[in-house]
Scaffold this motif. Structure first.
Motif, PDB file in Angstrom:
ATOM      1  N   PRO A 191       0.877  -1.262   0.088  1.00  0.00           N
ATOM      2  CA  PRO A 191      -0.091   0.060  -0.053  1.00  0.00           C
ATOM      3  C   PRO A 191       0.843   1.160   0.004  1.00  0.00           C
ATOM      4  CG  PRO A 191      -1.007  -1.766   1.414  1.00  0.00           C
ATOM      5  CD  PRO A 191       0.354  -2.433   1.037  1.00  0.00           C
ATOM      6  N   VAL A 192       0.294   2.229  -0.544  1.00  0.00           N
ATOM      7  CA  VAL A 192       1.121   3.549  -0.668  1.00  0.00           C
ATOM      8  C   VAL A 192       0.161   4.706  -0.368  1.00  0.00           C
ATOM      9  CG1 VAL A 192       2.060   5.296  -2.438  1.00  0.00           C
ATOM     10  CG2 VAL A 192       2.224   2.830  -2.816  1.00  0.00           C
ATOM     11  N   LEU A 193       0.800   5.413   0.686  1.00  0.00           N
ATOM     12  CA  LEU A 193       0.218   6.495   1.303  1.00  0.00           C
ATOM     13  C   LEU A 193       0.926   8.080   0.902  1.00  0.00           C
ATOM     14  CD1 LEU A 193      -1.944   8.381   2.996  1.00  0.00           C
ATOM     15  CD2 LEU A 193      -0.212   7.762   4.986  1.00  0.00           C
ATOM     16  N   MET A 194       0.213   8.865  -0.029  1.00  0.00           N
ATOM     17  CA  MET A 194       0.861  10.162  -0.677  1.00  0.00           C
ATOM     18  C   MET A 194       0.280  11.186   0.133  1.00  0.00           C
ATOM     19  SD  MET A 194       0.358   9.235  -4.675  1.00  0.00           S
ATOM     20  CE  MET A 194       1.258   8.009  -5.369  1.00  0.00           C
ATOM     21  N   LEU A 195       1.009  12.115   0.614  1.00  0.00           N
ATOM     22  CA  LEU A 195       0.690  13.458   1.677  1.00  0.00           C
ATOM     23  C   LEU A 195       1.338  14.523   0.709  1.00  0.00           C
ATOM     24  CD1 LEU A 195       1.325  11.754   5.075  1.00  0.00           C
ATOM     25  CD2 LEU A 195      -0.688  12.038   3.754  1.00  0.00           C
ATOM     26  N   ALA A 196       0.386  15.629   0.438  1.00  0.00           N
ATOM     27  CA  ALA A 196       0.804  16.672  -0.393  1.00  0.00           C
ATOM     28  C   ALA A 196       0.191  17.993   0.278  1.00  0.00           C
ATOM     29  CB  ALA A 196       0.383  16.628  -1.880  1.00  0.00           C
ATOM     30  N   GLY A 197       1.310  18.908   0.414  1.00  0.00           N
ATOM     31  CA  GLY A 197       0.940  20.394   0.956  1.00  0.00           C
ATOM     32  C   GLY A 197       1.068  21.409  -0.302  1.00  0.00           C
ATOM     33  N   GLY A 198       0.156  22.293  -0.491  1.00  0.00           N
ATOM     34  CA  GLY A 198       0.077  23.182  -1.590  1.00  0.00           C
ATOM     35  C   GLY A 198       0.674  22.661  -3.115  1.00  0.00           C
ATOM     36  N   THR A 199       1.707  23.441  -3.517  1.00  0.00           N
ATOM     37  CA  THR A 199       2.157  23.045  -4.802  1.00  0.00           C
ATOM     38  C   THR A 199       3.123  21.589  -4.741  1.00  0.00           C
ATOM     39  OG1 THR A 199       4.274  24.554  -4.248  1.00  0.00           O
ATOM     40  CG2 THR A 199       2.164  25.235  -5.743  1.00  0.00           C
ATOM     41  N   GLY A 200       3.154  21.199  -3.381  1.00  0.00           N
ATOM     42  CA  GLY A 200       4.064  19.936  -3.151  1.00  0.00           C
ATOM     43  C   GLY A 200       3.031  18.762  -3.850  1.00  0.00           C
ATOM     44  N   LEU A 201       1.902  19.261  -4.346  1.00  0.00           N
ATOM     45  CA  LEU A 201       1.096  18.254  -5.264  1.00  0.00           C
ATOM     46  C   LEU A 201       1.618  17.952  -6.299  1.00  0.00           C
ATOM     47  CD1 LEU A 201      -1.455  16.771  -5.719  1.00  0.00           C
ATOM     48  CD2 LEU A 201      -2.410  18.807  -6.667  1.00  0.00           C
ATOM     49  N   ALA A 202       2.829  18.754  -6.986  1.00  0.00           N
ATOM     50  CA  ALA A 202       3.238  18.553  -8.357  1.00  0.00           C
ATOM     51  C   ALA A 202       3.765  17.255  -8.634  1.00  0.00           C
ATOM     52  CB  ALA A 202       4.442  19.534  -8.602  1.00  0.00           C
ATOM     53  N   PRO A 203       4.851  16.767  -7.650  1.00  0.00           N
ATOM     54  CA  PRO A 203       5.515  15.205  -8.181  1.00  0.00           C
ATOM     55  C   PRO A 203       4.565  14.191  -8.118  1.00  0.00           C
ATOM     56  CG  PRO A 203       6.016  16.088  -5.787  1.00  0.00           C
ATOM     57  CD  PRO A 203       5.275  17.339  -6.461  1.00  0.00           C
ATOM     58  N   PHE A 204       3.391  14.387  -7.118  1.00  0.00           N
ATOM     59  CA  PHE A 204       2.322  13.382  -7.068  1.00  0.00           C
ATOM     60  C   PHE A 204       1.530  13.265  -8.316  1.00  0.00           C
ATOM     61  CE2 PHE A 204       3.130  14.507  -2.622  1.00  0.00           C
ATOM     62  CZ  PHE A 204       3.613  13.205  -2.302  1.00  0.00           C
ATOM     63  N   LEU A 205       1.274  14.372  -8.949  1.00  0.00           N
ATOM     64  CA  LEU A 205       0.728  14.233 -10.442  1.00  0.00           C
ATOM     65  C   LEU A 205       1.523  13.398 -11.498  1.00  0.00           C
ATOM     66  CD1 LEU A 205      -0.711  17.743 -10.641  1.00  0.00           C
ATOM     67  CD2 LEU A 205      -1.947  16.125 -10.058  1.00  0.00           C
ATOM     68  N   ALA A 206       2.968  13.608 -11.289  1.00  0.00           N
ATOM     69  CA  ALA A 206       3.764  12.957 -12.165  1.00  0.00           C
ATOM     70  C   ALA A 206       3.773  11.368 -11.787  1.00  0.00           C
ATOM     71  CB  ALA A 206       5.365  13.225 -12.205  1.00  0.00           C
ATOM     72  N   MET A 207       3.671  11.013 -10.391  1.00  0.00           N
ATOM     73  CA  MET A 207       3.488   9.729 -10.155  1.00  0.00           C
ATOM     74  C   MET A 207       2.233   8.956 -10.409  1.00  0.00           C
ATOM     75  SD  MET A 207       5.169   9.771  -5.949  1.00  0.00           S
ATOM     76  CE  MET A 207       6.785  10.732  -5.814  1.00  0.00           C
ATOM     77  N   LEU A 208       1.119   9.764 -10.450  1.00  0.00           N
ATOM     78  CA  LEU A 208      -0.174   9.134 -10.590  1.00  0.00           C
ATOM     79  C   LEU A 208      -0.096   8.991 -12.273  1.00  0.00           C
ATOM     80  CD1 LEU A 208      -2.408  11.420  -8.386  1.00  0.00           C
ATOM     81  CD2 LEU A 208      -1.886   8.816  -8.192  1.00  0.00           C
ATOM     82  N   GLU A 209       0.505   9.710 -13.002  1.00  0.00           N
ATOM     83  CA  GLU A 209       0.475   9.810 -14.571  1.00  0.00           C
ATOM     84  C   GLU A 209       1.163   8.255 -14.845  1.00  0.00           C
ATOM     85  OE1 GLU A 209      -0.834  11.104 -16.976  1.00  0.00           O
ATOM     86  OE2 GLU A 209      -1.049  13.373 -16.452  1.00  0.00           O
ATOM     87  N   ALA A 210       2.291   8.149 -13.973  1.00  0.00           N
ATOM     88  CA  ALA A 210       2.934   6.667 -14.128  1.00  0.00           C
ATOM     89  C   ALA A 210       2.143   5.563 -13.914  1.00  0.00           C
ATOM     90  CB  ALA A 210       4.276   6.777 -13.627  1.00  0.00           C
ATOM     91  N   LEU A 211       1.547   5.914 -12.854  1.00  0.00           N
ATOM     92  CA  LEU A 211       0.456   4.633 -12.297  1.00  0.00           C
ATOM     93  C   LEU A 211      -0.564   4.522 -13.232  1.00  0.00           C
ATOM     94  CD1 LEU A 211       0.196   5.231  -8.233  1.00  0.00           C
ATOM     95  CD2 LEU A 211       1.603   3.499  -9.539  1.00  0.00           C
ATOM     96  N   LYS A 212      -0.962   5.639 -14.061  1.00  0.00           N
ATOM     97  CA  LYS A 212      -1.999   5.492 -14.883  1.00  0.00           C
ATOM     98  C   LYS A 212      -1.578   4.478 -16.009  1.00  0.00           C
ATOM     99  CE  LYS A 212      -3.430   8.775 -17.708  1.00  0.00           C
ATOM    100  NZ  LYS A 212      -3.707  10.157 -18.160  1.00  0.00           N
ATOM    101  N   GLU A 213      -0.263   4.860 -16.553  1.00  0.00           N
ATOM    102  CA  GLU A 213       0.188   3.825 -17.566  1.00  0.00           C
ATOM    103  C   GLU A 213       0.488   2.487 -17.200  1.00  0.00           C
ATOM    104  OE1 GLU A 213       4.300   4.536 -20.345  1.00  0.00           O
ATOM    105  OE2 GLU A 213       3.289   6.150 -19.428  1.00  0.00           O
TER     106      GLU A 213
END
Length: 341
Positions: A208-230
């Motif tokens: 299991p994975v827990l992602m915690l983002a604050g403000g523009t700290g969301l940016a790297p998670f958007l890239a991670m989610l793009e990779a997970l989608k693929e």
């Protein structure tokens, strides 16, 4: 057949190389003008030792125990002179990139495609790169502020493997980059980037994975989610995204789309302001009820301003929970500090 090999150097620089079928990582790196540490290249000295944190490979039986013990091999350590990949891999190299390459950090030029003020506190910058930038989801690049010698570090928010790059940038009043983006930047402007860099990146999803983002700290998670989608995801993955005010919430539509496209992915948004009417108020640590903590058998990724990072670290200590792995990145307007545990 070729495989993509990410070499992560101890100074935070990453380089992508291609490895041919049956080729060793050491030879592939040399072909890419990277001189990895080595003395013998025969599996005898152990100088080329590194760690494969992701991917499949064969080490053969030609090396000796003094170069790589059975215990080290079980821990994922490799000899790059013997390592023959059978999939894409990520390899940690215990040496600085500056020592292994005379070329220095890779500089890539690009052209501004769009600049969007997505909230009062966040700017989306889209750049079309002139050449490929092989980055791992979660990493960052230094972008030179046009007209100056100053650079600023920003995490990729776009899909790895594309020249269409995007960044989610905090709009800092009076900030050097912010002022240029808001007041001067135009489509077609040229920018210079250096990288990629950083040890904050998405590892293979094995629990299991827990992602915690604050403000523009969301940016790297958007890239991670793009990779997970693929790639797909067969483990529960939950993101908690916290901001100060309602207006600071951005990219929510993108997160909703990811929730539809990625199996086992869910997210929650949280707003700290007492004046907010948001259904989830407070801080990310107040809304961990859906987090897949799994008695510590969880990989935690955390990116946000220093107070948020410190609060989350304190939360896990107070709860007596030690995640299987903990990767975090603190950011201030012009500084990024990374930690992997």
């Amino acid at each position: 057949m070729t495989y993509n090999i990410a070499l992560n150097f101890e100074d935070g620089v990453t380089r992508m190389i291609t490895c041919n079928e049956g080729e060793t990582v050491l030879d592939a790196a040399y072909r890419s003008q990277l001189n990895l540490p080595m003395d013998c290249s025969d599996g005898v000295c152990g100088t080329c030792k590194g760690t494969c944190s992701q991917g499949r490979f064969d080490l053969g039986e030609e090396y000796i125990d003094e170069a790589l013990s059975d215990e080290e091999a079980e821990q994922g350590m490799v000899l790059t002179c013997q390592m023959v990949p059978s999939s894409d891999c990520v390899v940690e190299i215990p040496a600085a990139f500056s020592v292994c390459s005379k070329a220095g950090n890779a500089a890539v030029d690009g052209t501004v495609d769009e600049v969007n003020l997505v909230s009062p506190t966040a700017i989306e910058l889209k750049i079309i790169a002139d050449a490929d930038i092989g980055f791992l989801p979660g990493q960052y690049v230094n972008i030179q502020v046009p007209g100056t010698d100053e650079t600023r570090a920003y995490s990729f928010s776009s899909r790895p493997g594309s020249r269409q790059l995007s960044f989610l940038i905090r709009n800092v009043p009076g900030g050097l980059m912010s002022s240029w983006l808001v007041g001067k930047a135009r489509s077609g402007d040229k920018v210079s980037m250096t990288g990629p860099m950083g040890v904050f990146y998405q590892r293979a999803v094995e629990r299991p994975v827990l992602m915690l983002a604050g403000g523009t700290g969301l940016a790297p998670f958007l890239a991670m989610l793009e990779a997970l989608k693929e790639k797909g995801c067969d483990q529960p993955t939950h993101l908690i995204y916290g901001v100060t005010n309602d207006d600071d919430l951005v990219c929510v539509a993108a997160l909703e789309a990811f929730a539809q496209q990625i199996e086992n992915f869910s997210f929650k948004t949280v707003v700290a302001s007492d004046a907010s009417q948001h259904p989830h108020k407070g801080y990310v640590t107040n809304h961990m009820e859906d987090a897949p903590i799994n008695d510590g058998d969880v990989d935690v990724y955390l990116c946000g301003p220093p107070p948020m990072v410190d609060a989350v670290l304190g939360y896990f200590r107070e709860q007596g929970i030690e995640p299987k792995s903990f990767h975090y990145e603190k950011f201030t307007p012009s500084v990024k500090v990374e930690k992997v545990a």
